[in-house]
Design an enzyme around this catalytic site. Structure first.
Site, PDB file in Angstrom:
ATOM      1  N   HIS A  35     -10.338  -5.637  -2.851  1.00  0.00           N
ATOM      2  CA  HIS A  35      -8.773  -5.492  -2.695  1.00  0.00           C
ATOM      3  C   HIS A  35      -8.894  -5.908  -1.197  1.00  0.00           C
ATOM      4  O   HIS A  35      -9.737  -5.564  -0.177  1.00  0.00           O
ATOM      5  CB  HIS A  35      -8.352  -4.282  -2.539  1.00  0.00           C
ATOM      6  CG  HIS A  35      -8.532  -3.065  -2.608  1.00  0.00           C
ATOM      7  ND1 HIS A  35      -9.468  -2.154  -3.028  1.00  0.00           N
ATOM      8  CD2 HIS A  35      -8.294  -2.355  -1.554  1.00  0.00           C
ATOM      9  CE1 HIS A  35     -10.372  -1.024  -2.240  1.00  0.00           C
ATOM     10  NE2 HIS A  35      -9.079  -1.372  -1.175  1.00  0.00           N
ATOM     11  N   VAL A  57     -10.929   2.609  -3.707  1.00  0.00           N
ATOM     12  CA  VAL A  57     -10.955   1.986  -5.150  1.00  0.00           C
ATOM     13  C   VAL A  57     -12.169   1.087  -5.348  1.00  0.00           C
ATOM     14  O   VAL A  57     -11.960   0.178  -4.755  1.00  0.00           O
ATOM     15  CB  VAL A  57      -9.499   1.662  -5.488  1.00  0.00           C
ATOM     16  CG1 VAL A  57      -9.153   0.923  -6.317  1.00  0.00           C
ATOM     17  CG2 VAL A  57      -8.594   2.505  -5.167  1.00  0.00           C
ATOM     18  N   ASP A  72       1.045  -1.407   0.137  1.00  0.00           N
ATOM     19  CA  ASP A  72       0.433  -0.122   0.124  1.00  0.00           C
ATOM     20  C   ASP A  72       0.779   0.995   0.366  1.00  0.00           C
ATOM     21  O   ASP A  72       1.753   1.081   0.301  1.00  0.00           O
ATOM     22  CB  ASP A  72      -0.654  -0.006   1.654  1.00  0.00           C
ATOM     23  CG  ASP A  72      -2.221   0.604   1.300  1.00  0.00           C
ATOM     24  OD1 ASP A  72      -1.346   2.007   1.466  1.00  0.00           O
ATOM     25  OD2 ASP A  72      -3.093   0.503   1.136  1.00  0.00           O
ATOM     26  N   ILE A  73       0.191   2.374  -0.667  1.00  0.00           N
ATOM     27  CA  ILE A  73       1.051   2.932  -1.169  1.00  0.00           C
ATOM     28  C   ILE A  73       1.003   4.116   0.890  1.00  0.00           C
ATOM     29  O   ILE A  73       2.211   5.287   0.443  1.00  0.00           O
ATOM     30  CB  ILE A  73       0.945   4.500  -1.809  1.00  0.00           C
ATOM     31  CG1 ILE A  73      -0.465   5.018  -2.271  1.00  0.00           C
ATOM     32  CG2 ILE A  73       1.595   3.598  -3.799  1.00  0.00           C
ATOM     33  CD1 ILE A  73      -0.902   5.552  -3.143  1.00  0.00           C
ATOM     34  N   HIS A  89      -6.935  -6.091   2.194  1.00  0.00           N
ATOM     35  CA  HIS A  89      -5.660  -5.427   3.201  1.00  0.00           C
ATOM     36  C   HIS A  89      -5.533  -6.487   4.009  1.00  0.00           C
ATOM     37  O   HIS A  89      -6.190  -7.329   4.540  1.00  0.00           O
ATOM     38  CB  HIS A  89      -6.285  -4.196   3.755  1.00  0.00           C
ATOM     39  CG  HIS A  89      -7.225  -2.618   3.116  1.00  0.00           C
ATOM     40  ND1 HIS A  89      -6.155  -1.728   3.087  1.00  0.00           N
ATOM     41  CD2 HIS A  89      -8.486  -2.750   2.273  1.00  0.00           C
ATOM     42  CE1 HIS A  89      -7.148  -0.630   1.776  1.00  0.00           C
ATOM     43  NE2 HIS A  89      -8.189  -1.444   2.105  1.00  0.00           N
TER      44      HIS A  89
END
Length: 121
Positions: free
Chosen positions: A99, A95, A29-30, A101
């Site tokens: 996804h 988003v 993750d960014i 996490h």
């Protein structure tokens, strides 16, 4: 399609990929919320958990197995970790490509954040 994660899958946007196979990819993750914070996404675009079809159950299960594999590789599986799917805006999804996490490498508290809703007086 104007999906950030589809662009990562298509190599249009770079990502720090830590795992990939024919069904999913995982990348860091960014904006990490733990020492390890990876996102595991299916190669098939599925907007939200509400859009999962019966034929998608295998890939969603595979995503959780990949999370466990990464936790083992990163060395925190035995200590524990957290996995989270967010769904739609009230669930914190930003988003719209499902996804998972994966957060690990430190003890996690509960609840994960302070509720911002105010109690009526």
């Amino acid at each position: 399609m104007d999906c950030l994660f589809c662009k990562i899958l298509n190599k249009e946007i770079p990502a720090d990929v830590i795992y990939e196979d024919d069904k999913v990819i995982a990348f860091n993750d960014i904006s990490p919320q733990a020492p390890t914070h990876a996102l595991i996404i299916p190669r098939k675009h599925i907007s939200t958990l509400n859009d999962i079809e019966p034929e998608d159950c295998e890939v969603v299960g595979h995503m959780t197995m990949v999370a466990a594999k990464i936790a083992e590789q990163q060395g925190f599986a035995a200590d524990g970790y957290r996995t989270v799917f967010n769904c739609n805006s009230h669930g914190g999804q930003t988003v719209y490509h499902i996804h998972l996490h994966l957060l690990g490498g430190k003890p996690m508290g509960w609840p994960p954040y302070q509720d911002t809703l105010k109690t009526p007086v």
